[in-house]
Every structure is written in structure tokens, then in C-alpha cells.
Design a protein around this motif. Structure first.
Motif, PDB file in Angstrom:
ATOM      1  N   THR A   2      19.155  12.154  17.968  1.00 15.94           N
ATOM      2  CA  THR A   2      19.847  10.991  18.483  1.00 15.94           C
ATOM      3  C   THR A   2      21.220  11.413  18.963  1.00 15.94           C
ATOM      4  O   THR A   2      21.778  12.413  18.514  1.00 15.94           O
ATOM      5  CB  THR A   2      19.996   9.902  17.410  1.00 15.94           C
ATOM      6  OG1 THR A   2      20.735  10.438  16.328  1.00 15.94           O
ATOM      7  CG2 THR A   2      18.650   9.426  16.928  1.00 15.94           C
ATOM      8  N   ASP A  34      18.221  -6.160  12.122  1.00 13.14           N
ATOM      9  CA  ASP A  34      19.542  -5.937  12.720  1.00 13.14           C
ATOM     10  C   ASP A  34      20.359  -4.833  12.070  1.00 13.14           C
ATOM     11  O   ASP A  34      21.582  -4.880  12.055  1.00 13.14           O
ATOM     12  CB  ASP A  34      20.358  -7.237  12.737  1.00 13.14           C
ATOM     13  CG  ASP A  34      19.734  -8.296  13.633  1.00 13.14           C
ATOM     14  OD1 ASP A  34      19.125  -7.926  14.654  1.00 13.14           O
ATOM     15  OD2 ASP A  34      19.846  -9.481  13.308  1.00 13.14           O
ATOM     16  N   CYS A  35      19.696  -3.810  11.541  1.00 14.21           N
ATOM     17  CA  CYS A  35      20.405  -2.669  10.959  1.00 14.21           C
ATOM     18  C   CYS A  35      20.776  -1.675  12.053  1.00 14.21           C
ATOM     19  O   CYS A  35      20.105  -1.581  13.073  1.00 14.21           O
ATOM     20  CB  CYS A  35      19.538  -1.967   9.926  1.00 14.21           C
ATOM     21  SG  CYS A  35      19.282  -2.955   8.463  1.00 14.21           S
ATOM     22  N   LYS A  36      21.813  -0.933  11.808  1.00  9.86           N
ATOM     23  CA  LYS A  36      22.231   0.160  12.689  1.00  9.86           C
ATOM     24  C   LYS A  36      22.193   1.432  11.850  1.00  9.86           C
ATOM     25  O   LYS A  36      22.794   1.502  10.784  1.00  9.86           O
ATOM     26  CB  LYS A  36      23.655  -0.041  13.205  1.00  9.86           C
ATOM     27  CG  LYS A  36      23.952  -1.409  13.781  1.00  9.86           C
ATOM     28  CD  LYS A  36      23.359  -1.593  15.147  1.00  9.86           C
ATOM     29  CE  LYS A  36      23.794  -2.881  15.803  1.00  9.86           C
ATOM     30  NZ  LYS A  36      23.234  -4.093  15.257  1.00  9.86           N
ATOM     31  N   LEU A  38      23.139   5.374  12.052  1.00 10.65           N
ATOM     32  CA  LEU A  38      23.901   6.330  12.838  1.00 10.65           C
ATOM     33  C   LEU A  38      23.252   7.708  12.821  1.00 10.65           C
ATOM     34  O   LEU A  38      22.477   8.035  11.923  1.00 10.65           O
ATOM     35  CB  LEU A  38      25.328   6.414  12.316  1.00 10.65           C
ATOM     36  CG  LEU A  38      26.131   5.107  12.348  1.00 10.65           C
ATOM     37  CD1 LEU A  38      27.568   5.349  11.899  1.00 10.65           C
ATOM     38  CD2 LEU A  38      26.112   4.471  13.726  1.00 10.65           C
ATOM     39  N   ASN A  52      21.364  -6.351   8.523  1.00 15.26           N
ATOM     40  CA  ASN A  52      22.687  -6.167   9.134  1.00 15.26           C
ATOM     41  C   ASN A  52      23.486  -5.018   8.539  1.00 15.26           C
ATOM     42  O   ASN A  52      24.707  -5.000   8.640  1.00 15.26           O
ATOM     43  CB  ASN A  52      23.507  -7.460   9.044  1.00 15.26           C
ATOM     44  CG  ASN A  52      22.848  -8.588   9.782  1.00 15.26           C
ATOM     45  OD1 ASN A  52      22.537  -8.466  10.964  1.00 15.26           O
ATOM     46  ND2 ASN A  52      22.593  -9.683   9.086  1.00 15.26           N
ATOM     47  N   LEU A  54      25.016  -1.228   8.234  1.00 18.51           N
ATOM     48  CA  LEU A  54      25.413  -0.078   9.040  1.00 18.51           C
ATOM     49  C   LEU A  54      25.217   1.163   8.165  1.00 18.51           C
ATOM     50  O   LEU A  54      25.999   1.411   7.239  1.00 18.51           O
ATOM     51  CB  LEU A  54      26.876  -0.180   9.473  1.00 18.51           C
ATOM     52  CG  LEU A  54      27.430   1.051  10.188  1.00 18.51           C
ATOM     53  CD1 LEU A  54      26.742   1.243  11.531  1.00 18.51           C
ATOM     54  CD2 LEU A  54      28.927   0.942  10.363  1.00 18.51           C
ATOM     55  N   ASN A  56      25.623   4.728   7.512  1.00 19.45           N
ATOM     56  CA  ASN A  56      26.466   5.816   7.990  1.00 19.45           C
ATOM     57  C   ASN A  56      26.464   7.011   7.038  1.00 19.45           C
ATOM     58  O   ASN A  56      27.240   7.938   7.200  1.00 19.45           O
ATOM     59  CB  ASN A  56      27.896   5.332   8.202  1.00 19.45           C
ATOM     60  CG  ASN A  56      28.529   4.835   6.924  1.00 19.45           C
ATOM     61  OD1 ASN A  56      27.855   4.572   5.940  1.00 19.45           O
ATOM     62  ND2 ASN A  56      29.846   4.701   6.942  1.00 19.45           N
TER      63      ASN A  56
END
Length: 151
Positions: A2, A34-36, A38, A52, A54, A56
Motif C-alpha cells: 500500500t 468505516d475503519c482506516k 494505514l 470508525n 484508525l 495505525n
């Protein structure tokens, strides 16, 4: 692999600042809406990521993380992936998590596990897209215990 889509450079040195990095998601991982996630992050088998979130940092097996940024909410958790909405009380008792806990407890499973770093190294060693596809197909033939990370 990514990446950040756009390449960033240091204007003084002309060197690239943001390199791509692999994301690994183990088996039987629940990533809610709706997770991100990285780049460079590993989410080990049996983990749960709340809505939701994040992500990291790396998430160990059988751990619940949630928030912005992701924080450990609870260790030693698992989930059963079947829908229980139409179940009556007797269905719940008959299909109790006691019957499935051995299938979802990646922390205590006694098998040998492939580390994310070794998997990434093996993928990077492939010289073509076809070699990567063949390697991924080979890895997919193994059982669900491929990616386990302990606290």
C-alpha cells in the motif's frame, strides 16, 4: 503493498519521503464499518477492530481495538461469525460459543505460525506478478493459523 498514492520528495535532498509498505490482515479478523488501516500495519488472526477506528499500529491476535487512533479495549476475545439475529434462546444454547471457542482462540493455538515480516520478505523476493500470485495461492492452502501475534 500500500502507498500514499502521491510520491512526496524532500526538496533539498530530492529523496523520496513516503515509501509503500505492506498491510497484513490475518484470518478470521472482523474489521467493522468505516475503519482506516494505514500502511505497514499488521492485524493478527482472530482480532476485532471497532467501527470508525484508525488502525495505525499492529494489533495482536484475539484483541479488540477501537478509537482514533486505535487503542486496545480488551484482550483474549473472539467472535463467532454466524448471524444470530433470528435465533431463539434454544438456538443460542445449542450453538454456544463453547462449541466454537477452539476455532477462534488464536492466542492459545499450539501450531507454528508464519510471521508477517517473513511473509512480506517472501512476497518482495518474487520477481513478477505471477510469482506473487502463485505464492499467495500457496499460502492460502494453509490452515487458518498463518498469522498470529501475541501481546
Amino acid at each position: 503493498m500500500t502507498s500514499d498514492v502521491h510520491v512526496l520528495y524532500d526538496l533539498d535532498t530530492k529523496k523520496r519521503l513516503n515509501f509503500p509498505s505492506s498491510v497484513f490482515i490475518g484470518d478470521h479478523v472482523w474489521i467493522a464499518r468505516d475503519c482506516k488501516v494505514l500502511k505497514g500495519v499488521s492485524i493478527a488472526s482472530g482480532s476485532i477492530v471497532g467501527a470508525n477506528t484508525l488502525v495505525n499500529k499492529n494489533i495482536p491476535s484475539n484483541t479488540l481495538f477501537a478509537g482514533i487512533p486505535a487503542k486496545k479495549v480488551r484482550s483474549n476475545v473472539g467472535y463467532w461469525g454466524g448471524s444470530t439475529h433470528p435465533w431463539k434462546q434454544e438456538d443460542t444454547e445449542r450453538n454456544s460459543v463453547k462449541n466454537t471457542v477452539a476455532d477462534i482462540d488464536y492466542q492459545r493455538f499450539g501450531g507454528s505460525f508464519l510471521k508477517f515480516e517473513q511473509y512480506d520478505k517472501n512476497l518482495k523476493a518474487c520477481h513478477s506478478s505471477q510469482e506473487r500470485i502463485d505464492y499467495l495461492k500457496l499460502m492460502d492452502t494453509f490452515s487458518y493459523d498463518r498469522f498470529v501475534a501475541r501481546d
